[in-house]
Write a protein that holds these residues in place. Structure first.
Motif, mmCIF file in Angstrom:
data_model
loop_
_atom_site.group_PDB
_atom_site.id
_atom_site.type_symbol
_atom_site.label_atom_id
_atom_site.label_comp_id
_atom_site.label_asym_id
_atom_site.label_seq_id
_atom_site.Cartn_x
_atom_site.Cartn_y
_atom_site.Cartn_z
ATOM 1 N N UNK A 163 106.701 54.507 38.714
ATOM 2 C CA UNK A 163 106.674 53.776 39.984
ATOM 3 C C UNK A 163 107.838 54.221 40.862
ATOM 4 N N UNK A 164 107.516 54.601 42.088
ATOM 5 C CA UNK A 164 108.523 55.107 43.023
ATOM 6 C C UNK A 164 108.796 54.151 44.172
ATOM 7 N N UNK A 165 107.732 53.465 44.637
ATOM 8 C CA UNK A 165 107.883 52.648 45.844
ATOM 9 C C UNK A 165 106.845 51.532 45.881
ATOM 10 N N UNK A 166 107.136 50.551 46.726
ATOM 11 C CA UNK A 166 106.208 49.455 47.018
ATOM 12 C C UNK A 166 105.986 49.439 48.525
ATOM 13 N N UNK A 167 104.733 49.411 48.951
ATOM 14 C CA UNK A 167 104.426 49.254 50.376
ATOM 15 C C UNK A 167 104.194 47.773 50.656
ATOM 16 N N UNK A 168 104.931 47.246 51.618
ATOM 17 C CA UNK A 168 104.816 45.852 52.031
ATOM 18 C C UNK A 168 104.284 45.810 53.459
ATOM 19 N N UNK A 169 103.240 45.030 53.692
ATOM 20 C CA UNK A 169 102.667 44.918 55.035
ATOM 21 C C UNK A 169 102.585 43.441 55.417
ATOM 22 N N UNK A 182 111.138 33.591 50.797
ATOM 23 C CA UNK A 182 111.253 33.562 49.344
ATOM 24 C C UNK A 182 110.541 34.756 48.713
ATOM 25 N N UNK A 183 109.325 35.048 49.171
ATOM 26 C CA UNK A 183 108.577 36.202 48.656
ATOM 27 C C UNK A 183 109.328 37.495 48.928
ATOM 28 N N UNK A 184 109.829 37.655 50.150
ATOM 29 C CA UNK A 184 110.531 38.882 50.511
ATOM 30 C C UNK A 184 111.802 39.058 49.678
ATOM 31 N N UNK A 185 112.518 37.965 49.451
ATOM 32 C CA UNK A 185 113.737 38.042 48.641
ATOM 33 C C UNK A 185 113.435 38.459 47.208
ATOM 34 N N UNK A 186 112.354 37.920 46.660
ATOM 35 C CA UNK A 186 111.984 38.268 45.281
ATOM 36 C C UNK A 186 111.538 39.727 45.176
ATOM 37 N N UNK A 187 110.817 40.211 46.186
ATOM 38 C CA UNK A 187 110.433 41.624 46.212
ATOM 39 C C UNK A 187 111.685 42.503 46.262
ATOM 40 N N UNK A 188 112.637 42.102 47.090
ATOM 41 C CA UNK A 188 113.889 42.851 47.204
ATOM 42 C C UNK A 188 114.616 42.910 45.859
ATOM 43 N N UNK A 189 114.656 41.791 45.169
ATOM 44 C CA UNK A 189 115.328 41.747 43.860
ATOM 45 C C UNK A 189 114.634 42.650 42.840
ATOM 46 N N UNK A 190 113.299 42.672 42.883
ATOM 47 C CA UNK A 190 112.544 43.537 41.976
ATOM 48 C C UNK A 190 112.849 45.006 42.274
ATOM 49 N N UNK A 191 112.903 45.355 43.565
ATOM 50 C CA UNK A 191 113.186 46.743 43.953
ATOM 51 C C UNK A 191 114.561 47.180 43.455
ATOM 52 N N UNK A 192 115.528 46.286 43.551
ATOM 53 C CA UNK A 192 116.872 46.593 43.055
ATOM 54 C C UNK A 192 116.862 46.730 41.536
ATOM 55 N N UNK A 193 116.209 45.803 40.864
ATOM 56 C CA UNK A 193 116.168 45.795 39.400
ATOM 57 C C UNK A 193 115.587 47.093 38.851
ATOM 58 N N UNK A 194 114.526 47.610 39.493
ATOM 59 C CA UNK A 194 113.835 48.794 38.977
ATOM 60 C C UNK A 194 114.143 50.058 39.784
ATOM 61 N N UNK A 195 115.096 49.965 40.692
ATOM 62 C CA UNK A 195 115.533 51.109 41.497
ATOM 63 C C UNK A 195 114.367 51.732 42.260
ATOM 64 N N UNK A 196 113.642 50.899 43.011
ATOM 65 C CA UNK A 196 112.477 51.332 43.778
ATOM 66 C C UNK A 196 112.766 51.337 45.274
ATOM 67 N N UNK A 197 111.997 52.121 45.990
ATOM 68 C CA UNK A 197 112.007 52.080 47.448
ATOM 69 C C UNK A 197 111.039 51.019 47.941
#
Length: 384
Positions: A163-169, A182-197
């Motif tokens: 997994x390299x990235x997540x597209x958010x629309x 709340x959703x956006x913050x949790x997505x941000x935390x997941x991206x940091x945890x797994x080192x994703x764009x």
């Protein structure tokens, strides 16, 4: 299309239900088109006049490779004024539409076989854009009963070593969902945890009807892994001008520029001048547009929920409505065909937006209320 001179990648039929319905509609007369999201309003006259004058002055040549410096400066001012965020000039690139911007980004960040998560239902081109950039699209289902918000547990289960990235629309095409803080913050935390764009497609940012739009650019903890895509197409009714922009870390911007030099070189100079005027005058241009489309969406929302075999959640954003037709027991393509055949109204089957779109159809409220009234009067007469 199977042909000796066509790349074998395109031998397999890649057409979508969206394209099929559009072709079918050409066989009918007196069709009310609620399919594509191309606003019926003309571009603001001030924008057109300014662009014309700028062309006369000589703005008809190539611009700087990252875009007209004056436009980049206006983009910086926009984020400072509207989102209280400072952006560096080297973090900005003007693109020939957000669609091309998405391709430039994907081409810049993906190695062969890298996976990109897209929450479904999704904007139809995402899937093939990822494939064009040698990536692998991975669908993440969102549900109406969860207000089409991303389920964070499901998101985490979708992530693996490729997994390299997540597209958010958000605001979302096709559902109209607007992601909560709340959703956006949790997505941000997941991206940091797994080192994703995170690639945030925010082209409908002007069209939120209940709460103020939250851009992910305001989340400082992910600025080093955040890519924002913007467009002037919908927020300023400039679809034909083909102008957008990318905000990203400077290393990604430099790579996007390199790729773009081999695709279109620079964005259209006259369109860039038009975009300058649009940004400078957004506080007078946008409110009437937002008011108009909100009225249409709310009118359609009420009409839909008075038809026994249809339902739709309360609108949150965009000018689309994602209509639940599961009561009929028919597929989204079957219902879309029936509506076209019996009511002469063109809609898009939900499975155009991913596998979880089955059981829905999408409409775009891009015609006036009088036309919407005709459309729903016709649909209401259909007996299933």
């Amino acid at each position: 299309m199977r042909h000796k001179f066509i790349s074998k990648r395109y031998w397999k039929d890649k057409s979508t239900p969206m394209g099929a319905v559009d072709e079918l509609a050409k066989k009918y007369e007196n069709v009310i088109d609620l399919s594509l999201g191309d606003p019926d309003q003309n571009t603001d006259e001030g924008i057109i006049r300014f662009a014309f004058q700028e062309a006369i002055k000589g703005h008809t040549k190539y611009t700087d490779f990252r875009g007209d410096p004056e436009l980049r400066d206006e983009i910086k001012k926009f984020y400072k004024e509207d989102h209280k965020v400072d952006i560096l000039d080297e973090e900005i690139m003007v693109s020939t539409s957000a669609c091309l911007g998405m391709y430039l980004v994907l081409e810049s960040i993906l190695d062969i076989g890298d996976e990109v998560i897209i929450h479904a239902p999704y904007f139809t081109p995402y899937y093939q854009q990822i494939e064009l950039a040698n990536g692998v699209p991975v669908e993440l289902e969102t549900l109406e009963e969860e207000e089409f918000q991303i389920n964070i547990e499901k998101l985490e289960q979708t992530i693996n070593e490729r997994t390299r990235a997540i597209i958010i629309n958000s605001p979302n095409n096709p559902t109209g969902a607007v992601f909560s803080l709340d959703t956006l913050n949790k997505i941000a935390d997941i991206a940091i945890k797994y080192d994703l764009l995170i690639i945030a497609d925010e082209i409908y940012g002007a069209y939120t009807f209940k709460d103020d739009f939250i851009s992910m650019i305001s989340m400082h903890k992910i600025r080093d892994r955040l890519i924002i895509l913007n467009s002037f197409s919908k927020d300023y009714v400039m679809t034909g001008w083909r102008i957008g922009n990318i905000i990203a870390p400077k290393e990604i911007i430099s790579t996007c520029q390199l790729v773009n030099e081999n695709v279109v070189f620079t964005a259209p100079s006259v369109s860039q001048r038009a975009a300058i005027y649009a940004l400078r005058n957004r506080k007078s241009i946008q409110p009437p547009l937002i008011k108009l489309y909100k009225e249409r969406v709310l009118y359609s929302y009420k009409r839909i929920n008075n038809i026994s075999w249809m339902s739709v959640p309360e609108p949150k954003g965009t000018f689309y409505l994602y209509i639940n037709i599961k009561k009929t027991g028919l597929s989204s393509e079957e219902i879309s065909k029936i509506i076209l055949d019996k009511a002469k109204v063109l809609t898009i089957p939900g499975n155009s937006f991913g596998t979880c779109g089955e059981g829905y159809i999408r409409i775009a409220c891009t015609v006036g209320i009088s036309e919407l009234e005709k459309a729903f009067d016709r649909i209401a007469k259909i007996k299933l």
